[in-house]
Design a protein around this motif. Structure first.
Motif, PDB file in Angstrom:
ATOM      1  N   ASP A  52      46.976 -14.609  20.099  1.00 41.48           N
ATOM      2  CA  ASP A  52      48.237 -15.171  19.605  1.00 41.48           C
ATOM      3  C   ASP A  52      48.010 -16.085  18.406  1.00 41.48           C
ATOM      4  O   ASP A  52      48.898 -16.253  17.572  1.00 41.48           O
TER       5      ASP A  52
ATOM      6  N   VAL B  47      47.473 -26.078  22.174  1.00 40.07           N
ATOM      7  CA  VAL B  47      47.626 -24.722  22.691  1.00 40.07           C
ATOM      8  C   VAL B  47      48.837 -24.668  23.611  1.00 40.07           C
ATOM      9  O   VAL B  47      49.323 -25.695  24.089  1.00 40.07           O
ATOM     10  N   GLU B  48      49.316 -23.444  23.841  1.00 34.76           N
ATOM     11  CA  GLU B  48      50.439 -23.231  24.758  1.00 34.76           C
ATOM     12  C   GLU B  48      49.965 -22.438  25.962  1.00 34.76           C
ATOM     13  O   GLU B  48      49.200 -21.470  25.827  1.00 34.76           O
TER      14      GLU B  48
ATOM     15  N   LYS C  16      48.952 -18.370  26.402  1.00 33.09           N
ATOM     16  CA  LYS C  16      48.589 -17.692  25.163  1.00 33.09           C
ATOM     17  C   LYS C  16      47.071 -17.547  25.042  1.00 33.09           C
ATOM     18  O   LYS C  16      46.296 -18.277  25.663  1.00 33.09           O
ATOM     19  N   THR C  17      46.671 -16.558  24.220  1.00 32.55           N
ATOM     20  CA  THR C  17      45.259 -16.256  23.998  1.00 32.55           C
ATOM     21  C   THR C  17      44.869 -16.671  22.588  1.00 32.55           C
ATOM     22  O   THR C  17      45.597 -16.380  21.622  1.00 32.55           O
ATOM     23  N   TYR C  18      43.719 -17.330  22.455  1.00 33.31           N
ATOM     24  CA  TYR C  18      43.273 -17.868  21.179  1.00 33.31           C
ATOM     25  C   TYR C  18      41.915 -17.296  20.804  1.00 33.31           C
ATOM     26  O   TYR C  18      41.037 -17.148  21.662  1.00 33.31           O
TER      27      TYR C  18
ATOM     28  N   LYS D  84      41.743 -17.944  26.967  1.00 33.40           N
ATOM     29  CA  LYS D  84      43.097 -17.899  27.516  1.00 33.40           C
ATOM     30  C   LYS D  84      43.475 -19.298  28.000  1.00 33.40           C
ATOM     31  O   LYS D  84      42.736 -19.914  28.776  1.00 33.40           O
TER      32      LYS D  84
ATOM     33  N   ASN E 134      44.959 -20.866  30.365  1.00 35.10           N
ATOM     34  CA  ASN E 134      45.481 -20.515  31.694  1.00 35.10           C
ATOM     35  C   ASN E 134      45.170 -21.569  32.751  1.00 35.10           C
ATOM     36  O   ASN E 134      45.288 -21.308  33.949  1.00 35.10           O
TER      37      ASN E 134
ATOM     38  N   TYR F 181      47.023 -28.999  25.686  1.00 32.51           N
ATOM     39  CA  TYR F 181      48.210 -28.198  25.960  1.00 32.51           C
ATOM     40  C   TYR F 181      49.450 -28.889  25.396  1.00 32.51           C
ATOM     41  O   TYR F 181      49.566 -30.124  25.419  1.00 32.51           O
TER      42      TYR F 181
END
Length: 556
Positions: A155, A212-213, A216-218, A271, A273, A304
């Motif tokens: 993302d 980050v959110e 989402k994948t970074y 991720k 997560n 986050y």
């Protein structure tokens, strides 16, 4: 040298435009001195465009890149585009006195090169003295339009450039150490994107934060720009999936930490997560030799969205500083993707077998306060930098600058990794190069030795990628070890870590004519002479010879 369909002026990092066809990307680098504050201390450092780290170069596979470099600093300067193959075009490679004469104060030079058959993360840095302590930045090469990554599409992407910081002027530090005949002191801090993080005094505002959110994948593009330290990297409570090394896709490998040597790049997917919070990203050195441990940890924050800055971040559990077992497992799990689209073209047969021993030692020094000075050698030859650039001498057939009698193996055989010999076995000085016929397939074994002490060595080869077909601890056994080589999907790199007291075997095809530097990427070892160069002869075809030098090529 590539399509001129689009001309873009890209000076600042983060701004890039990609058309449907190959384009010319133009950058302007003004090298200047800037006052920077870190760790309760302000000093003047050499920067590019006043930034530390410097601007990111953005391009696509197939693009032409033109970088206009003007030197306003007091030091001579060159810039190396680390990992860019520079096909037939060593004039743009950048190592001082190897492929070009330095850009002196007040001078300008244009680096003009194509990105051919490469995509991924590379980097650029000064390639003279210790100036790369502050002169460095990322190179991001996107795939051709319409070509997706061969892994989960992220993302968002982020560059993480790992470095080192000295409170004093690094050139003065090195010169003082050389006068004493001792190694320069280790850095005062490590950095992530130029910032050491809040674990250091007076550095709360010098912390890099990545927001980050959840879900989402970074894609993290991680570069080790440190001068002298192999580094562990990790993110608290988050696993990483390695998908690329040295701008080559690899088989996905999940890990909670990674090792990255100076000069290497590693792309990982992460991720977001975990429970929303603040998590430290951290680096610290890997050191497995009996010397004082530089255990300074630099941190950045993986934060986050919506979490206040008052929440205390968690630290990752990085491997112990001497965890050689983790290092072996990590390196063993790095494999080329070797897909139909991205094959691993390992040379199946070898035309030239080379064995290069890596030695550290001490020589008498009448001008040093200690009476001795440290030295380093390959096959017991300490490289002497020339006064005329080697590529210019080769291209123009200037005699007396270098010889081509670098030995294929050490003159004297011994128990390379046995008890310390505290001797140099007759180390000689010289500007001796190894000549390779065009398209020769080469197998090179880099063997660490215990002349003074064993130590790991990240070796970088300019002008080529190579395949790391084997590595081991102890002495390389030519009768047994080749049978264990991985010739199917070995990692493809431009910088390889030679294990402490061990060896690494690489294979490459000498299909890029010119003069190409090879050296340890620990700056202290390079300073002591741990370097050499290959002369690759022209082939017979029209696209198999060195291109003509640029009109603005600088004299020495």
């Amino acid at each position: 040298m590539g399509s001129l369909s689009t001309v873009l002026l890209l000076i600042l990092a983060g701004f890039s435009v990609f058309g449907a066809e190959a384009a010319t990307k133009q950058y302007k680098f003004d090298v200047q001195v800037k006052n920077v504050s870190r760790l309760c201390h302000a000093k003047s450092i050499v920067t590019v465009n006043g930034r530390f780290p410097g601007p990111t170069i953005y391009a696509r596979e197939g693009d032409r890149v033109v970088v206009n470099v003007t030197n306003y600093a007091q030091y001579n300067l060159t810039i190396h585009w680390h990992g860019v193959k520079q096909l037939r075009n060593g004039w743009a490679d950048g190592p001082a006195y190897i492929t070009q004469c330095p850009i002196q104060s007040g001078q300008t030079y244009n680096y003009d090169f194509n990105i051919t058959g490469q995509r991924g993360t590379l980097w650029w840095h000064a390639h003279i003295f210790w100036l790369r302590a502050t002169i460095y930045g990322a190179i991001v090469i996107m795939p051709k339009p319409g070509t997706p990554y061969p892994f989960t599409q992220p993302d968002l992407e982020m560059n993480l450039v790992l470095g080192e910081w000295w409170n004093s002027d690094v050139e003065n530090v090195v010169n003082q150490a050389n006068q004493l005949g001792v190694p320069p002191p280790s850095s005062d801090a490590h950095t992530i994107n130029g910032k050491p993080g809040p674990l250091f005094p007076c550095s709360e505002k010098h912390t890099f934060v990545m927001e980050v959110e959840f879900g989402k994948t970074y894609l993290l593009r991680i570069i080790n720009a440190a001068l002298n330290d192999e580094l562990f990297f990790g993110i608290a409570n988050h696993n990483m999936t390695v998908v690329e090394i040295d701008a080559v896709y690899c088989k996905p490998y999940s890990t909670n930490a990674l090792l990255i040597a100076p000069g290497q790049t590693t792309n990982v997917l992460v991720k977001a997560n975990q429970a929303p919070g603040r998590y430290f990203m951290a680096v610290r050195p890997f050191i497995d030799v009996p010397i004082p441990i530089d255990n300074k940890m630099a941190t950045a924050i993986f934060q986050y969205k919506g979490i206040p800055n008052t929440v205390l971040p968690l630290l990752p559990q990085l491997p112990l500083s001497n965890d050689t077992n983790f290092v072996k497992i990590f390196n063993d799990n790095l494999r080329s993707l070797n897909s139909p689209q991205f094959p691993a073209n390992v040379p199946p047969k070898v035309d030239r077998h080379l064995l290069y021993t890596i030695g550290l030692g001490q020589n008498p020094c009448s001008t040093c306060l200690n009476g001795t000075q440290f030295t380093a050698s390959i096959n017991n030859i300490t490289f002497v930098m020339p006064q005329t650039a080697l590529l210019q001498a080769h291209y123009s057939k200037i005699n007396g600058v270098f010889t081509t009698d670098f030995p294929d193996r050490p003159v004297k055989s011994f128990n390379y990794t046995g008890a310390p010999l505290t001797a140099n076995l007759g180390t000689s000085l010289g500007t001796r190069l190894s000549k390779l016929k065009f398209n020769t397939s080469v197998e090179l074994v880099l063997q660490d030795t215990n002349l003074l002490t064993v130590e790991s060595h990240p070796f970088h080869l300019h002008g080529f990628n190579f395949f790391v077909v084997g590595r081991g601890v102890g002495n390389f056994d030519p009768a047994k070890d080749p049978a264990k080589f991985n010739l199917v999907d070995p990692p493809e790199r431009n910088t390889v870590g030679v294990p402490t007291g061990g060896w690494a075997a690489i294979r490459f095809r000498a299909d890029n004519p010119g003069v190409w530097f090879m050296h340890c990427h620990l700056e202290v070892h390079t300073t002591w002479g741990l370097k050499m160069a290959f002369v690759v002869e022209d082939g017979k075809g029209p696209q198999q010879s060195v291109v003509s030098p640029p009109k603005d090529l600088l004299p020495c």
